[in-house]
Design a protein around this motif. Structure first.
Motif, PDB file in Angstrom:
ATOM      1  N   ASN A   1      49.140   2.769  28.973  1.00 52.62           N
ATOM      2  CA  ASN A   1      49.454   1.399  29.368  1.00 52.62           C
ATOM      3  C   ASN A   1      50.877   1.302  29.897  1.00 52.62           C
ATOM      4  OD1 ASN A   1      51.275   0.923  27.049  1.00 52.62           O
ATOM      5  ND2 ASN A   1      49.377   0.967  25.853  1.00 52.62           N
TER       6      ASN A   1
ATOM      7  N   SER B   1      46.412   1.283  32.617  1.00 58.31           N
ATOM      8  CA  SER B   1      45.786  -0.041  32.638  1.00 58.31           C
ATOM      9  C   SER B   1      46.012  -0.775  33.956  1.00 58.31           C
ATOM     10  CB  SER B   1      46.318  -0.897  31.481  1.00 58.31           C
ATOM     11  OG  SER B   1      47.717  -1.086  31.590  1.00 58.31           O
TER      12      SER B   1
ATOM     13  N   SER C   1      42.460  -6.062  25.024  1.00 52.75           N
ATOM     14  CA  SER C   1      42.166  -6.138  26.450  1.00 52.75           C
ATOM     15  C   SER C   1      40.712  -6.509  26.687  1.00 52.75           C
ATOM     16  CB  SER C   1      42.492  -4.799  27.138  1.00 52.75           C
ATOM     17  OG  SER C   1      43.861  -4.498  27.015  1.00 52.75           O
TER      18      SER C   1
END
Length: 300
Positions: free
Chosen positions: A223, A196, A131
């Motif tokens: 996530n 996220s 990420s």
């Protein structure tokens, strides 16, 4: 005393004109004007203090000095083209290194790796999850997949899919929570959140005008992939990008609770260094774009 080399562009124009026997054809091959070719050759002749072409009645022929130079230059450019072809071939044969955000990798890429390999068995793909900020100077990746607005600097971006948010759960969970016949029933359900993408539930609830539901309540995961796994295990209702769960929706493994997709502000993008795309990378990019579009179309 250093010897000054002739300009490379002028040498390219000379080689093309000598090989094709025409400055006009040389200009067409090099995608420049005939005047530019003439000027570059004139600069080359001035640089080496020799006349290279005899010009008469719109025809050109090499002078003895031009023939001598062409023997040298033609070999140079032939070898340079061969080296370029070999380098490009090695680049296409090397594994593609794709760096993807974890959610996309887990929910979309990994389940479909076999499909791509079946279509293109000669293309090897290495997948990394990350990420981190898009910066090709600090990564070995040939392409990066990210969600965002598409405004990363000094890269080429292809929009793969809009992110449309839908609440999903299993049929078994829905059977145990009949209040989920309407969005208001979410107030009584366990909402599963992605750390996220912390605003997705609020985005959906605000857009649908669903009152009485606390978007910050229930269970939070690192996530979206973990939240979706929890939903698939019957733990609650997750908010998901429709494109990432289209296979689960088509198979019946998951249910789109209300049939109301809300567009997020971002999209999924396929990102490459500006102007650097090999033929194998184009194959992968085009396959992804086509596969995502056909998967979503199958839901309608």
């Amino acid at each position: 005393m250093k010897t000054r080399l002739p300009p490379l562009n002028a040498m390219k124009s000379f080689e093309a004109a000598a090989r094709l026997g025409s400055m006009t054809k040389a200009a067409e091959e090099l995608f420049i004007t005939q005047v530019a070719v003439s000027n570059q050759i004139a600069n080359l002749e001035q640089s080496i203090q020799a006349s290279l072409f005899m010009r008469a009645h719109r025809r050109i022929s090499l002078t003895p000095e031009g023939e001598s130079l062409y023997e040298i230059v033609s070999v140079f450019f032939r070898d340079l083209r061969a080296l370029s072809d070999r380098t490009a071939a090695r680049g296409d044969a090397a594994p593609l290194h794709i760096a993807s955000c974890p959610n996309f990798a887990m929910q979309w890429l990994i389940p479909r790796i076999g499909e791509f390999r079946a279509r293109h068995p000669s293309v090897e793909v290495e997948l990394d999850t990350s990420s981190r900020e898009v910066d090709f100077a600090r990564t070995q990746a040939h392409a990066v997949i990210r969600s965002g607005s598409g405004d990363w600097p000094k890269v080429d971006c292809l929009a793969l899919a809009d992110i449309e948010l839908v609440p999903v759960c299993t049929g078994e969970f829905l059977g145990r929570h009949p209040a989920l016949a309407t969005p208001r029933g979410l107030a009584e359900a366990t909402l599963l959140h992605s750390g996220s993408r912390p605003d997705d539930w609020r985005t959906w609830l605000d857009a649908t005008g669903t009152p009485g539901v606390d978007p910050g309540a229930s269970i939070r995961f690192e996530n979206g992939s973990m939240a979706l796994q929890a939903a698939a295990s019957g733990l609650g209702v997750a908010i998901a990008a429709k494109v990432l769960v289209e296979a689960d929706l088509r198979s019946g493994r998951m249910i789109d609770l209300f049939g109301h997709a809300v567009p997020a502000r971002d999209k999924y993008y396929f990102i490459t260094p500006r102007g650097h795309t090999s033929s194998s990378l184009k194959l992968y990019r085009d396959w992804m774009s086509s596969s995502m579009a056909s998967g979503l179309a199958a839901l309608h």
